[in-house]
Design a protein around this motif. Structure first.
Motif, PDB file in Angstrom:
ATOM      1  N   ASN B  74      42.866 -52.526  -2.512  1.00  0.00           N
ATOM      2  CA  ASN B  74      43.610 -52.194  -1.245  1.00  0.00           C
ATOM      3  C   ASN B  74      41.459 -52.638  -0.172  1.00  0.00           C
ATOM      4  N   GLY B  77      40.764 -55.078   0.241  1.00  0.00           N
ATOM      5  CA  GLY B  77      41.525 -55.920   1.583  1.00  0.00           C
ATOM      6  C   GLY B  77      42.380 -56.935   0.592  1.00  0.00           C
ATOM      7  N   ASP B  78      42.169 -56.927  -0.567  1.00  0.00           N
ATOM      8  CA  ASP B  78      42.404 -57.753  -1.640  1.00  0.00           C
ATOM      9  C   ASP B  78      43.635 -57.714  -2.683  1.00  0.00           C
ATOM     10  N   ASP B  81      48.913 -58.722  -5.506  1.00  0.00           N
ATOM     11  CA  ASP B  81      50.770 -59.085  -4.544  1.00  0.00           C
ATOM     12  C   ASP B  81      52.059 -58.136  -4.940  1.00  0.00           C
ATOM     13  N   LYS B  97      51.693 -48.099   6.133  1.00  0.00           N
ATOM     14  CA  LYS B  97      51.688 -50.147   6.180  1.00  0.00           C
ATOM     15  C   LYS B  97      51.023 -51.105   4.832  1.00  0.00           C
ATOM     16  N   LEU B  98      51.338 -50.712   3.962  1.00  0.00           N
ATOM     17  CA  LEU B  98      50.865 -51.329   2.950  1.00  0.00           C
ATOM     18  C   LEU B  98      52.066 -52.321   2.498  1.00  0.00           C
ATOM     19  N   SER B 319      53.454 -56.289  -1.384  1.00  0.00           N
ATOM     20  CA  SER B 319      51.937 -56.022  -0.861  1.00  0.00           C
ATOM     21  C   SER B 319      52.021 -56.442   0.774  1.00  0.00           C
ATOM     22  N   ARG B 320      51.583 -56.135   1.658  1.00  0.00           N
ATOM     23  CA  ARG B 320      51.868 -56.226   3.177  1.00  0.00           C
ATOM     24  C   ARG B 320      50.329 -57.501   3.101  1.00  0.00           C
ATOM     25  N   LYS B 321      49.681 -57.653   2.841  1.00  0.00           N
ATOM     26  CA  LYS B 321      48.728 -58.200   2.497  1.00  0.00           C
ATOM     27  C   LYS B 321      48.368 -59.525   2.067  1.00  0.00           C
ATOM     28  N   THR B 322      49.481 -59.889   0.938  1.00  0.00           N
ATOM     29  CA  THR B 322      49.292 -61.044   0.369  1.00  0.00           C
ATOM     30  C   THR B 322      49.387 -62.454   1.724  1.00  0.00           C
ATOM     31  N   LYS B 323      48.787 -62.873   0.160  1.00  0.00           N
ATOM     32  CA  LYS B 323      48.194 -63.607   1.334  1.00  0.00           C
ATOM     33  C   LYS B 323      49.906 -65.277   1.287  1.00  0.00           C
TER      34      LYS B 323
END
Lengths: 326, 438
Positions: B74, B77-78, B81, B97-98, B319-323
């Protein structure tokens, strides 16, 4: 007439990159570059990041953390009773376990330095515990220490029927921990053996000729010549023991299985690093936990410097510290 | 010449330190790699031939569940998923907000209909303040009513103790008395624990306390979760008093009676007579020693209201940051609603995620059928006990762990311990509130 200087002419100044000193330095740094790069990336940079984190309230999730200055350090020194308890228990463990480990390792090495058939096998057997992973060791000792079915209490009940000690409970957890740590003292034996085998045999022969007993020879020849090794083992033992963390946690019985981030060893085994771990992973106080670990670093440094300072009184070197023979 | 060779070799070594670590991270062809942080034995259920046929463009990369690694990923930043979590962690993760809001995906899913989700899915809902309603952030892979009872019939018969009813729950008082009666000691040794319940030391004490208090309509937290109330909470003291009484009677494993293994293993080894665990335990309760001798009973009642909560509800979130949210959802949907879900439903290791799959629960043997009937009886009392969004799920138990042995031994009073625990937890809550900007 040309004013150009011949670089090879006597007295001409070479460009810096062609000077011998520079090239030697370059070769040196290139040769150590893999280690140096690894040290910078894997050790130095994380240390600096840790130091900077200790001045923040970072929670591991990157949400709204900010610079808090010396707050974490002030809290540690004024409010965190658990941290001071942990430091006290860590110091106690160090004072007991390190001398026992050093003396025990030295005594074992002395026994293993005999010219007896099968000595290689004995040395191997005593060394093996030190290479068993700590998790395996802890699982094994949890079985041994089991109050209700473990072999240790089975032996005790031969002498005191019905008696069984709760080795994993608060009353007995520290002796249990020390016994488990001493099980691995064979690891230091290798270094002691190297030191013992470096003692010139002629010194002992001369002492024997002069009528010295085995004990006198050991006390006046072996021990003084072994003080540098004892000193090294003492310093390393103190550094290692002050950072003890996983053994108390692994010996903690957990009712419904496994370990979990909030696990807390019994009070008497609740060491300083256990409190740091607890703060980081149960309370998400990464900033505070790293502050604790930096304070521990300073404590370890202080202990190490004190021992180094004391070494001039009790450590005997055959050559003095400037490399001249005495 | 030698110097040049040395310089070239050094340069190669230096460059290799940068190149080699990055060599394995490039994508292979057109495939998208979805990272799953989970248990490797479960991942085999994801990556079946059916999956590979259905999604030839997706390959899976597995990382074993490790919270320290999760924090690190986290921070970098990666994050993974898909992440395996307990339902109790969802409010904290969603508040930060994760997590990806999966509500739009559920609304259009062919396999995961919102109306077909078991009530436990509420543990994966969070409206920004309270767990149980609002956006849905994930789903449990299976679940159990976690407070049910498993008992060893032989041990109960030998002690002349009547078997618990499969339909009418015991009270906690009866449960406690039963455990005391079933305890056997020999000198200092406990050769048979009466039971195991309220596992202080393991991360579940907070859940058990919430359950017992909720049975009398009491919460351990304030309505907005910004304070924990223990010292002036009579229900908390009563519940803890029940546990302390059993610990003093050596009827349950506890810090003064530490066991070398977890209580589930002790039950299957014939060393515990009654075990309070969820339906999932039924799949492992029958060992060589206990085969044919295990019975299941409903969750005991503490107060006026009968409840049968699920406190774990292990599942997955994205995860919210999944690409690759679309592909991550495809993996999630496959695992939760297609062949792996059907296979899990038939295994007996948990109640299925979807109500339409309940019929697939094993009922082939009398034992399986009996357990199925108990679960059916528990369904109408199933409840979700909201978790605190400002706290890590380990925080409360960690605070309890520092005081338990002293309280049981009597060297610390319960009031003093509760005050210390309350102060520690309230400080952690205040930090959580501050971090979320409230």
């Amino acid at each position: 007439m040309s004013m150009a200087v011949n670089p090879g002419a006597a007295g001409a100044r070479k460009p810096f990159y062609r000077r011998l000193a520079f090239r030697k330095g370059l070769h040196f740094y290139l040769a150590i570059s893999p280690w140096l790069v690894g040290f910078i990336l894997m050790s130095l940079v994380p240390l600096i990041i840790g130091l900077l984190t200790s001045f923040t309230n970072y929670d591991g999730f990157d949400t709204g953390f900010k610079w808090v200055g010396w707050f974490n350090y002030k809290w540690l020194f004024t409010m965190d009773k658990d941290a001071w308890w942990g430091l006290y228990r860590t110091a106690l463990l160090t004072i007991v376990a390190v001398p026992l480990g050093s003396i025990g390792g030295f005594a074992l090495a002395t026994l293993l330095n005999q010219k007896v058939r099968g000595m290689g096998l004995f040395r191997t057997v005593f060394y093996i515990p030190s290479i068993v992973p700590v998790v395996v060791t802890a699982l094994m000792f949890r079985f041994i220490y089991d109050r209700d079915g473990g072999p240790l209490n089975a032996v005790i009940s031969l002498f005191a029927p019905g008696k069984a000690l709760a080795w994993l409970s608060n009353d007995w957890c520290t002796p249990s921990l020390i016994m488990m740590m001493l099980w691995g003292l064979g690891g230091g034996v290798v270094i002691y053996l190297a030191g013992l085998q470096g003692i010139p045999a002629e010194l002992k022969e001369v002492a024997a000729i002069d009528g010295a007993s085995t004990w006198q020879s050991f006390r006046h020849i072996t021990i003084p010549l072994m003080t540098p090794v004892l000193f090294f083992q003492l310093v390393m033992g103190i550094i290692r023991t002050l950072q003890t963390f996983s053994e108390p946690l692994l010996l903690t019985p957990l009712v419904s299985g496994g370990t979990f981030m909030g696990a807390v060893p019994p009070r008497n085994n609740f060491l300083f690093v256990n409190q740091a771990f607890n703060q980081i992973f149960a309370y998400n106080r990464f900033g505070y936990g790293t502050a604790m670990l930096w304070v521990l670093f300073l404590v370890v440094l202080l202990f190490t410097l004190l021992i180094f300072k004391s070494s001039s009184f009790w450590v005997y070197y055959e050559v003095d510290q400037e490399g001249k023979e005495k | 010449m030698r110097n040049r060779v040395l310089i070239i070799l050094g340069a190669i070594l230096l460059l290799s330190a940068f190149i080699i670590p990055t060599a394995g991270t490039t994508l292979a062809g057109d495939k998208i790699t979805i990272t799953i942080m989970g248990k490797s034995n479960e991942i085999n259920e994801f990556y079946t031939d059916d999956f590979k046929k259905a999604f030839p463009n997706i390959q899976l990369q597995v990382t074993e569940t490790d919270m320290t690694r999760y924090f690190a990923m986290n921070a970098a930043g990666d994050p993974p998923d898909l992440v395996r979590v307990y339902g109790s962690s969802v409010p904290m993760l969603a508040a930060r907000k994760l997590l990806l809001d999966l509500t739009p995906y559920f609304k259009t899913s062919k396999y995961l209909k919102l109306s077909d989700l078991s009530p436990v899915a509420d543990l994966y809902k969070f409206d920004g303040k309270r767990q149980g309603k609002g956006a849905i952030y994930g789903m449990h892979k299976d679940w159990s009513p976690d407070m049910t009872i498993f008992y060893n019939k032989k041990m109960l018969a030998a002690a002349g103790v009547a078997f618990p009813s499969a339909t009418k729950p015991m009270t906690y008082a009866e449960f406690g008395e039963m455990m005391k009666k079933l305890t056997k000691k020999e000198g200092d040794r406990v050769i048979q624990y009466g039971g195991s319940s309220f596992p202080i030391g393991d991360g579940w004490a907070e859940q058990y306390l919430k359950f017992m208090c909720a049975s009398n309509g009491v919460s351990i937290y304030s309505k907005d979760f910004k304070k924990i109330n223990l010292v002036k909470n009579a229900e908390v003291k009563k519940a803890l008093g029940w546990y302390i009484d059993l610990a003093k009677a050596h009827a349950i494993p506890n810090p003064l009676d530490p066991a070398s293994d977890w209580d589930g293993a002790l039950f299957t080894a014939g060393k515990i007579a009654i075990q309070q665990y969820g339906y999932w335990f039924g799949a492992m309760a029958e060992s060589d020693l206990t085969k044919g001798a295990v019975g299941m009973a409903p969750a005991p009642i503490w107060g006026k209201k009968r409840l049968s909560p699920c406190i774990t509800a292990t599942g997955y979130v994205i995860s919210r940051k999944t690409k690759y949210p679309k592909e991550a959802w495809q993996v999630f949907e496959f695992y939760m609603g297609r062949e792996p879900a059907i296979s899990r439903a038939k295994s007996g290791w948990g109640v299925p995620t979807l109500k339409s799959l309940y019929r697939l629960m094993p009922q082939g043997t009398p034992y399986e059928k009996a357990n199925y009937e108990v679960v059916q009886g528990e369904l109408k009392y199933m409840t979700v006990l909201p978790n605190n969004p400002y706290l890590d799920r380990n925080a409360v138990d960690s605070a309890f762990n520092k005081h338990w042995e002293a309280v049981i031994k009597g060297t610390e009073t319960l009031d003093a311990a509760l005050k210390a625990i309350e102060d520690e937890v309230n400080r952690a809550i205040a930090e959580g509130v501050m971090r979320l900007g409230e």
